[in-house]
Design a protein around this motif. Structure first.
Motif, short mmCIF file in Angstrom:
data_model
loop_
_atom_site.label_atom_id
_atom_site.label_comp_id
_atom_site.label_asym_id
_atom_site.label_seq_id
_atom_site.Cartn_x
_atom_site.Cartn_y
_atom_site.Cartn_z
N ASP A 270 46.38 47.74 44.63
CA ASP A 270 47.74 48.28 44.55
C ASP A 270 48.70 47.64 45.56
OD1 ASP A 270 46.94 50.02 42.54
OD2 ASP A 270 46.34 51.57 43.98
N SER A 271 48.22 46.65 46.28
CA SER A 271 49.06 46.05 47.32
C SER A 271 50.26 45.33 46.73
CB SER A 271 48.23 45.07 48.15
OG SER A 271 49.05 44.35 49.05
N GLN A 272 51.37 45.36 47.47
CA GLN A 272 52.55 44.60 47.07
C GLN A 272 52.35 43.10 47.27
OE1 GLN A 272 56.50 46.04 48.16
NE2 GLN A 272 55.58 47.89 48.97
N LEU A 273 51.38 42.72 48.09
CA LEU A 273 51.13 41.31 48.33
C LEU A 273 50.45 40.68 47.11
CD1 LEU A 273 51.25 39.01 50.44
CD2 LEU A 273 48.89 39.62 51.06
N GLN A 274 51.11 39.70 46.56
CA GLN A 274 50.57 38.99 45.41
C GLN A 274 49.88 37.72 45.89
OE1 GLN A 274 53.77 38.30 42.63
NE2 GLN A 274 54.53 40.42 42.81
N VAL A 275 48.61 37.57 45.53
CA VAL A 275 47.82 36.42 45.96
C VAL A 275 47.58 35.51 44.77
CG1 VAL A 275 45.67 35.66 47.02
CG2 VAL A 275 46.73 37.81 47.77
N TYR A 276 47.87 34.23 44.96
CA TYR A 276 47.67 33.23 43.90
C TYR A 276 46.81 32.09 44.45
CZ TYR A 276 51.70 35.42 41.58
OH TYR A 276 52.57 36.30 40.98
N ARG A 277 45.87 31.65 43.61
CA ARG A 277 45.17 30.41 43.90
C ARG A 277 46.00 29.25 43.35
NH1 ARG A 277 40.63 33.16 41.28
NH2 ARG A 277 39.41 34.27 42.88
N VAL A 278 46.03 28.16 44.07
CA VAL A 278 46.65 26.94 43.55
C VAL A 278 45.55 26.18 42.81
CG1 VAL A 278 47.87 24.81 44.11
CG2 VAL A 278 48.30 26.88 45.45
N ARG A 279 45.66 26.13 41.49
CA ARG A 279 44.62 25.48 40.69
C ARG A 279 44.53 23.99 41.04
NH1 ARG A 279 43.47 28.66 35.94
NH2 ARG A 279 45.09 30.23 35.52
N PRO A 280 43.34 23.42 40.96
CA PRO A 280 43.23 21.96 41.07
C PRO A 280 44.11 21.30 40.02
CG PRO A 280 41.07 22.97 41.21
CD PRO A 280 42.02 24.07 40.84
N GLU A 281 44.58 20.12 40.31
CA GLU A 281 45.58 19.47 39.45
C GLU A 281 45.10 19.31 38.01
OE1 GLU A 281 48.93 16.00 40.08
OE2 GLU A 281 47.14 16.07 41.34
N ALA A 282 43.83 18.98 37.85
CA ALA A 282 43.31 18.78 36.50
C ALA A 282 43.33 20.08 35.71
CB ALA A 282 41.88 18.24 36.56
N GLN A 283 42.95 21.20 36.36
CA GLN A 283 42.97 22.50 35.68
C GLN A 283 44.39 22.91 35.35
OE1 GLN A 283 40.81 25.61 37.63
NE2 GLN A 283 39.02 24.31 38.08
N ALA A 284 45.30 22.65 36.24
CA ALA A 284 46.70 23.02 36.00
C ALA A 284 47.25 22.27 34.80
CB ALA A 284 47.54 22.73 37.24
#
Length: 613
Positions: free
Chosen positions: A596-610
């Protein structure tokens, strides 16, 4: 209210025996009282054992690194900023006692409990020395009654400002302690050499701990120099002791905290070769002229002093010309816009008035009142030298606080002894004629006007009365409470160790609660990391990706309620931060579940996956 001070009162100067018998038991009583009041007022509302300031969290990170084996001379924060880390401008003289406390309590407590107890004890230990300095200054000015008045004012200030509350471990409380004792030593009515040697030692420590006090230390040096020029032989031992102590202690501090590889570096925000050379040269010059020229005529002494000052001025221009301007003068304009202009303590008096005028009275009026009292005493030739000393310190601290409001703590500190003396005089006059209602009311009103928190309460009441609502009152919830808590960092901490891009106010908490490197935190030596984070937030998603990958960022911690984030989103509606607030995350960012945290965490995908997505 000051009308009760029409004539210089008959006041007995403390004798040598009385001065030697300064009532330490009284200091102990007020110290105990202040500690109890601080604990009662702070602990019930505490949600964390670390203070609310970013500097408190960053100091703890620095202490942890020292305990983990980072070198004594190595002040680099390797987990902050771009690759290679950020060299910090703080002092090991503050890290060491806190680290020692943690180690001592760690013998009987779990690591986190040991930290919590140490961080609670450290600021409380500083209350006694602070009250000693303020009480001694009041005692030197006006005896026991002025001492008690000083201690009452100081106790109220300790309780109200938060810098001595549990968890406050930045260096500002130590600076206040040093300056309080320095001021007390300067107004020693007997001009004892040991008092001035103590002042010289503490001036050197103040320079070593933080450059913020350098203008005040410069004023102290000027005061001592000109008092020697005025008094000559009678002041010889005091001036010589001050100069020798300043030079010697600065030398010790320099070689004790600066790595040999950095001996020739000149930095203007911390102790370096620049401050070392100038302080040792200035202190040595004062020692020499006081030792050799004290029997000269007043004109010749002044000429000798001017000559030494001219040589010192040339040395400043030759060694550290950049230190004549603010350490923030070279700050990137983008950082001025999106960071410094929104730091509350860095606001000018005009900026503070626009942002939130409620505390203006508490910040400035006691200091202005004290300056008026000093001018009145000087005009009446009542302890003129002591009041000239306080007037000089008050004037410099007032100039600092007009430029940046955080200087008001020094102004209010130096205001206490002269105001306390005035309070003691008005009290005596009111007691001498108890039927005179005007004297009684004048005493009460003046005493109340000397208390900064009384002005703060008055300002708050006034704004409520007129229906004023400051912009800060409607500001979003602070990062520390909404996104920077341990609970909010759980998902981030669980990710593989990497590099986190986040708003600068989250940086210190990321370092504290996780093993990641934080790209940004609000420290001017980290311009590269802060600018990169700003460009990430301002750029449209494809350009932001280039910045993320260029900086090696593996995680993005996004707090939509953070004031800097909202400012960036408003400045660039097509930027990454604005898109994330709208719920439109680009394909190269993978959301991580964070409860429920307001902090949103994102992984930066490897370039190939992106690209595949």
């Amino acid at each position: 209210m000051a009308s009760g001070l029409h004539a210089a009162p008959v006041r007995r100067v403390p004798s040598v025996q009385e001065t030697a018998r300064f009532p330490l038991r009284v200091i102990a009583f007020y110290t105990l009282l202040a500690i109890v009041c601080v604990l009662v007022s702070a602990l019930p509302f505490a949600t964390d054992y670390v203070g609310p300031d970013n500097d408190d969290a960053m100091r703890l990170v620095e202490v942890r690194d020292l305990l983990a084996g980072q070198g004594w001379f190595d002040m680099t924060q390797y987990r902050l900023g771009l690759a290679g880390g950020t060299p910090m401008h703080w002092s090991r003289f503050i890290d060491l006692p806190i680290a020692n406390l943690i180690e001592v309590y760690g013998l009987v407590l779990a690591p986190e409990q040991a930290e919590a107890v140490a961080l609670a004890v450290w600021p409380l230990l500083l209350i006694g020395p602070l009250l000693f300095g303020i009480g001694l200054a009041g005692f030197h000015l006006g005896g026991r009654v002025a001492m008690h008045a000083s201690l009452v004012l100081a106790t109220i200030q300790v309780i109200s400002i938060g810098r001595f509350h549990p968890g406050a471990i930045d260096h500002h409380n130590v600076q206040l302690v040093l300056l309080a004792i320095i001021a007390a030593m300067l107004v020693d009515p007997l001009h004892r050499a040991r008092s001035y040697a103590t002042a010289g030692i503490l001036c050197a420590l103040a320079i070593a701990i933080g450059a913020e006090t350098t203008p005040l230390i410069a004023v102290v040096c000027i005061v001592v120099a000109f008092r020697w020029a005025w008094h000559g032989e009678a002041y010889r031992r005091a001036a010589a002791a001050f100069g020798l102590a300043l030079a010697s202690m600065t030398t010790f501090a320099f070689f004790a905290t600066i790595a040999p590889a950095h001996y020739r570096e000149v930095t203007c925000d911390a102790l370096s070769y620049g401050f070392y050379a100038l302080a040792t040269f200035g202190g040595s010059a004062l020692f020499l002229v006081a030792s050799l020229a004290s029997r000269w005529s007043g004109g010749m002494r002044l000429l000798a002093l001017v000559g030494a000052g001219a040589v010192l001025s040339i040395a400043v221009l030759a060694i550290a010309p950049n230190c004549l301007r603010s350490p923030l003068a070279d700050l990137d304009p983008m950082l001025h816009t999106f960071w410094l202009s929104n730091v509350t303590e860095a606001q000018s008096v005009f900026g503070q008035w626009q942002y939130n005028p409620v505390p203006i009275g508490a910040f400035y009026l006691p200091g202005l009142l004290a300056m008026a009292v000093c001018l009145f005493r000087i005009q009446r030739r009542d302890k003129s030298e002591a009041h000239l000393t306080f007037l000089a310190l008050l004037a410099m601290s007032m100039i600092i606080s007009l430029v940046q409001v955080r200087g008001n703590v020094f102004t209010n500190l130096f205001a206490m002894p002269p105001l306390a003396l005035a309070i003691s005089d008005l009290r005596r006059r009111a007691n001498a004629d108890t039927r005179n209602l005007k004297r009684g009311l004048g005493f009460a009103a003046f005493t109340l006007a000397c208390v900064p928190s009384a002005w703060a309460v008055s300002g708050f009441a006034m704004t409520k009365l007129v229906g004023y609502s400051s912009p800060s009152a409607s500001a979003p919830e602070t990062t520390a409470t909404s996104c920077g808590s341990r609970e909010s960092m759980v998902a981030l901490a669980a990710e593989p160790v990497g590099v986190v891009a986040a708003a600068s106010d989250l940086g210190a908490e990321i370092l504290r609660f996780t093993g990641h490197r934080a790209l940004s935190a609000p420290y001017h030596r980290n311009q590269g990391g802060m600018l990169t984070e700003l460009h990430i937030g301002l750029s449209e998603p494809r350009q932001a990706e280039a910045f993320l990958r260029g900086a090696g960022v593996t995680l993005l911690a996004f707090c939509p309620t953070d004031s800097q984030v909202q400012m960036i989103a408003k400045a660039e509606p097509q930027g990454l931060y604005a898109r994330l607030i709208a719920g439109d995350a680009p394909a190269y960012l993978q959301r991580v579940e964070n409860g429920d945290s307001q902090l949103q965490v994102y992984r930066v995908r490897p370039e190939a996956q992106a690209d595949a997505n």
